[in-house]
Scaffold this active site. Sequence first.
Site, PDB file in Angstrom:
ATOM      1  N   GLU A  62       0.857  -1.182   0.000  1.00 39.60           N
ATOM      2  CA  GLU A  62       0.000   0.000   0.000  1.00 39.60           C
ATOM      3  C   GLU A  62       0.896   1.236   0.000  1.00 39.60           C
ATOM      4  OE1 GLU A  62      -2.826   0.276   3.154  1.00 39.60           O
ATOM      5  OE2 GLU A  62      -3.818  -1.613   2.643  1.00 39.60           O
ATOM      6  N   ASP A 121      -5.455   9.193   9.658  1.00 35.51           N
ATOM      7  CA  ASP A 121      -4.044   8.927   9.918  1.00 35.51           C
ATOM      8  C   ASP A 121      -3.647   9.343  11.324  1.00 35.51           C
ATOM      9  OD1 ASP A 121      -3.904   8.058   7.345  1.00 35.51           O
ATOM     10  OD2 ASP A 121      -2.840   9.807   6.565  1.00 35.51           O
TER      11      ASP A 121
END
Length: 263
Positions: free
Chosen positions: A49, A60
Amino acid sequence: MHTLEAKIREANAAGRPALIPFLTAHFPNRDCFWTAFDELDAGGADIIEIGVPFSDPVADGPVVEEASRRVLEAGFRLEELLAELTARREGRAKARAGEAALVLMGYLNPFLSYGLDRLARDAARAGVSGCIIPDVPQEEAAPVRAALAAEGVALIPLVGPNTSEERMAECARSGEGYMYVVSVMGVTGERGSLAPQVAATMGRARRACKLPLALGFGLSRPEQLEALPPEARPDAAVFGSALLRHLDEGRSAAEFLRRWTGA
């Protein structure tokens, strides 16, 4: 069978979970990123990824957010990443010996700015097999999914502890490749152990979905999976923050991956 699903099924047939390391594009710098990419590809990663940096990354944690900030300040451009991937794909015999499948993980704004049709076309040309877009809800995903599907790129569904079994089934019906199961409510980041609700979340996902299940957010070592009941263990493990921290300390991706491969 989609390329991403095939990669995971192949690993499972060998008696192990598929390994999906996450790298923020061009972190900690461009040269180190490509060195890490090659080491993961050659060292046993099944899927890599690549995080597309964004200034407002709602999913995040601090490590990935800081990595994105630094890369953006250095002048990151998505078109450059895709051009680099395309060039490396054309030199595959030299640069892509391990042949891990590729997934882009990013947010909708940069992809819209790039243009969905252009993104799908350029991503496919670069060898990207799927995209994960955490801030696109199922109800609004159809235009994105259609643009990607036209070029054979999967839109990978994302579910979590607060996702009902019915909604997981809905996501699975339109998803391809694998289902990304988030281990906790919150953001990415290393955690000492998996939350108690992971087993229940995995159970719902198993009942709702025939796609392989990839577990992420908080994984850093294989012992965390071994602590789960056998029926709750994922088909693939996603690890990112611990790897990024490791790279930022000047250590190699190959060394980190050996935690997972035992090589």
